[in-house]
Design an enzyme around this catalytic site. Structure first.
Site, PDB file in Angstrom:
ATOM      1  N   SER A  43       1.004  -1.281  -0.062  1.00  0.00           N
ATOM      2  CA  SER A  43      -0.016  -0.001   0.422  1.00  0.00           C
ATOM      3  C   SER A  43       0.806   1.454  -0.041  1.00  0.00           C
ATOM      4  O   SER A  43       0.189   2.404  -0.563  1.00  0.00           O
ATOM      5  CB  SER A  43      -0.863  -0.375   1.341  1.00  0.00           C
ATOM      6  OG  SER A  43      -0.364  -0.295   2.269  1.00  0.00           O
ATOM      7  N   ASP A 317      -3.424   7.823   7.901  1.00  0.00           N
ATOM      8  CA  ASP A 317      -4.858   6.941   9.160  1.00  0.00           C
ATOM      9  C   ASP A 317      -3.759   6.181   9.679  1.00  0.00           C
ATOM     10  O   ASP A 317      -2.750   6.199  10.000  1.00  0.00           O
ATOM     11  CB  ASP A 317      -5.460   5.794   7.925  1.00  0.00           C
ATOM     12  CG  ASP A 317      -4.663   5.211   6.598  1.00  0.00           C
ATOM     13  OD1 ASP A 317      -2.890   4.712   7.223  1.00  0.00           O
ATOM     14  OD2 ASP A 317      -5.100   4.527   6.081  1.00  0.00           O
ATOM     15  N   HIS A 320      -0.019   4.840   7.240  1.00  0.00           N
ATOM     16  CA  HIS A 320       0.420   5.290   5.680  1.00  0.00           C
ATOM     17  C   HIS A 320       0.536   7.106   6.115  1.00  0.00           C
ATOM     18  O   HIS A 320      -0.495   7.892   6.648  1.00  0.00           O
ATOM     19  CB  HIS A 320      -0.522   5.527   4.824  1.00  0.00           C
ATOM     20  CG  HIS A 320      -0.920   3.468   4.389  1.00  0.00           C
ATOM     21  ND1 HIS A 320      -1.982   3.775   4.770  1.00  0.00           N
ATOM     22  CD2 HIS A 320      -0.710   2.907   3.485  1.00  0.00           C
ATOM     23  CE1 HIS A 320      -2.116   2.189   4.656  1.00  0.00           C
ATOM     24  NE2 HIS A 320      -1.162   1.979   3.772  1.00  0.00           N
TER      25      HIS A 320
END
EC number: 3.1.1.-
Length: 344
Positions: A43, A317, A320
């Site tokens: 991610s 978040d 990240h």
């Protein structure tokens, strides 16, 4: 799983300089003016490969750029976007949208959010990093990479420790982490060798960020300090990775292959910013802008709260960085990274 033909071709390339031979036609023509970027990872690198039912495709993800969810695990641009700018490359195609195209004229992003290094079922929606590298091997063997791999092209493996985070969150014995770290780094080593066999001259890999400084682990201190319980595994991972990259560079030097392996040290960049040496603009470097179950709702009610201005937060978040967080990281990485990626 590689077929016998793939294994033969990769082994041949390691002995004789690459799948297309030591002196391919493109090397005679010189480097491309616009390099191609090939990305593998999770991610931290995914710009939209995951399916649209993942949270990265729901608000408030993407509110800064492009103004709506784009599959990036962020409010805006992420590491791949900033790396692309440093390199001066065109935006890589997404594997999700261009994986079945007959020819790819630009680079490609194979990264999938939630991917790991070691775990991936055959039909997983999040193929592990080895599977992603295998996708590119298939492309090259099928002649689907337009212009082949040139000296100016760059391959990047971005690994943010998904195997470790999963292990920790499962409350499994800490004593078992050492073996997992060694296995992860061994797999990174193998994948870098495979990429070198595809004639990449520039092969980059990220160091592991300070996992204990992620909001999911700093919440226990009210986001005031990093959780040091993960420091040993992060240190071991980065130490072993440095040895692997040094060994690969020495082998390249001895064999006169002209290939360069490089660690993009996001660990140091993270720590520089978190210690407030790289940027003064973040109100709290360890607290996320989006708290709760970001991107999720139940019965029409949001399961998260959002800060007033994502630019004032380093983290978006629990895991990240924000767009401004990534911008600050690449600002710290600076000149050495640019020189490695752009030098002949």
């Amino acid at each position: 799983m590689y077929s016998l033909m793939k294994l033969f071709l990769i082994s041949f390339s390691l002995l004789f300089g690459g799948i297309n031979g030591e002196m391919g036609s493109n090397q005679l023509l010189g480097p491309r003016k616009v390099p191609k970027l090939f990305v593998f990872g999770d991610s931290y690198a995914d710009t939209g490969n995951t399916k649209r039912d993942t949270e990265a495709w729901a608000l408030p993800y993407g509110i800064t750029f492009p103004g709506k969810p784009s599959g990036r695990y962020c409010d805006g641009l992420i590491a791949t976007d900033f790396l692309e700018k440093v390199l001066g490359a065109e935006s890589p195609y997404l594997y999700r949208t261009h994986g079945r195209k007959k020819k790819i004229k630009r680079g490609m992003n194979f990264a999938f959010g939630a991917s790991k290094m070691l775990e991936s079922s055959p039909n997983s929606p999040f193929p592990n990093i080895t599977a992603q590298v295998n996708f590119l091997v298939d492309f090259v063997l099928a002649g689907r990479v337009y212009g082949d791999i040139t000296p100016s092209d760059v391959s990047l493996i971005s690994y943010a420790g998904g195997d470790y985070i999963y292990y920790i969150d499962q409350n499994r014995p800490a004593a078992g982490l050492k073996a997992i770290v060694e296995k992860v780094v061994d797999n990174l080593h193998v994948n870098m060798i495979i990429l070198s066999g595809l004639l990449f001259k520039k092969i980059a890999v990220t160091s592991l960020q300070p996992i204990g400084c992620l909001p999911s682990y700093t919440s226990s201190s009210s986001f005031k300090s990093c959780n040091e319980s993960q420091s040993a595994l992060v240190e071991l991972h980065n130490k072993l990775l440095k040895k692997v990259v040094a060994k690969l560079n020495e082998q390249s030097r001895v064999m006169k292959k002209g290939q360069h392996f490089f660690i993009i040290d996001i660990h140091n960049a993270f720590m520089t910013v978190l210690k407030n040496k790289g940027s003064k603009r973040f109100k709290n470097t360890m607290k996320s802008c989006c708290e709760g179950y970001c991107g999720r709702s139940s019965d029409g009610k949001k399961l998260y709260t959002l800060c007033d201005d994502p630019k004032s937060s380093f983290f978006w978040d629990e895991v990240h960085p924000t767009q401004e967080g990534w911008r600050s990281i690449y600002s710290v990485l600076g000149k050495p990274l640019t020189e490695f990626l752009t030098k002949p």
